[in-house]
Design a protein around this motif. Structure first.
Motif, mmCIF file in Angstrom:
data_model
loop_
_atom_site.group_PDB
_atom_site.id
_atom_site.type_symbol
_atom_site.label_atom_id
_atom_site.label_comp_id
_atom_site.label_asym_id
_atom_site.label_seq_id
_atom_site.Cartn_x
_atom_site.Cartn_y
_atom_site.Cartn_z
ATOM 1 N N THR A 143 0.930 -1.123 -0.224
ATOM 2 C CA THR A 143 -0.094 -0.080 -0.102
ATOM 3 C C THR A 143 0.911 1.231 -0.092
ATOM 4 N N LYS A 154 -12.283 -6.561 -7.040
ATOM 5 C CA LYS A 154 -13.316 -5.579 -7.232
ATOM 6 C C LYS A 154 -14.421 -5.590 -6.279
ATOM 7 N N GLN A 203 -13.782 -7.117 -3.363
ATOM 8 C CA GLN A 203 -13.521 -6.506 -1.979
ATOM 9 C C GLN A 203 -13.277 -5.020 -1.724
ATOM 10 N N HIS A 204 -13.507 -4.329 -3.063
ATOM 11 C CA HIS A 204 -13.076 -2.880 -3.042
ATOM 12 C C HIS A 204 -14.251 -2.068 -3.819
ATOM 13 N N ALA A 256 -13.820 1.621 -4.642
ATOM 14 C CA ALA A 256 -12.497 2.177 -5.318
ATOM 15 C C ALA A 256 -12.742 2.834 -6.439
ATOM 16 N N ILE A 280 -4.923 -1.015 -7.108
ATOM 17 C CA ILE A 280 -6.334 -0.351 -6.777
ATOM 18 C C ILE A 280 -5.988 0.923 -6.195
ATOM 19 N N TYR A 297 -7.924 4.363 -4.417
ATOM 20 C CA TYR A 297 -8.665 5.317 -3.972
ATOM 21 C C TYR A 297 -8.531 6.777 -3.959
#
Length: 199
Positions: free
Chosen positions: A12, A41, A43-44, A47, A93, A95
């Protein structure tokens, strides 16, 4: 020479309030990669972008997932190529944190996120070897193990009580002559094929 990642990793990275979560995973084909992308996708769901790059010996695919063209998926694919990685999926991913990064900053962020994930795994080389299954007298087993033990990958004892069967991986062509010498000409080849293994 082609390489694979030894284990799946995650890294991260936070840049100007945007969070980049890189996943580096083994995937033998794009069908398997697609399932992994779908799972991430799910799981997030919140996002902003789910970008990816996939590479195998047969195909390459990438997606910027709405980011400026060439700023995300293509960046990841270039890194996978440069590292000669195969059967691998990179998913980064994002954010969005409210502060635009600009194209150079975005490109660097996606690349750095993937490189961070790469640092958390080891790479294994892929090599082609001759896999040879051979039957030979049990009396010669110690001599074979002493001389060719590092190439012996499996061993089984035959029902006749006087023979064993071993599978050997010979990295530089056939070593049958050496095996025949060790076994006084009594080695019998049961099968042989070229296979790719990790080292």
């Amino acid at each position: 020479m082609a390489t694979r990642i030894h284990s799946n990793t995650q890294h991260t990275l936070i840049i100007k309030h945007s969070t980049f979560i890189a996943h580096l995973m083994r995937a033998m084909d794009f069908g398997e990669a697609r399932l992994l992308i779908t799972s991430l996708k799910a799981q997030h769901p919140m996002a902003t972008h789910v970008t990816y790059a996939y590479r195998s010996a047969k195909e390459e695919r990438s997606s910027d997932a709405g980011e400026p063209a060439g700023s995300a998926g293509k960046v990841q694919l270039k890194i996978l190529r440069d590292k000669a990685l195969t059967e691998v999926l990179s998913v980064v991913i994002r954010y969005y944190g409210g502060t635009p990064l600009g194209l150079p900053g975005l490109t660097r962020a996606y690349g750095d996120a993937l490189l961070g994930a790469l640092e958390k795994t080891t790479l294994t080389r892929l090599v082609n070897v001759l896999a040879m299954s051979v039957r030979f007298p049990i009396a010669k087993l110690d001599a074979v193990k002493h001389r060719l033990g590092t190439q012996l990958v499996s061993l089984s004892f035959e029902d006749d009580g006087i023979s064993v069967s071993g599978t050997f991986h010979f990295p530089e062509g056939s070593r049958l002559e050496e095996l025949q010498t060790l076994c006084a000409g009594q080695a019998q080849v049961l099968s042989e094929s070229l296979v790719t293994i990790e080292q």
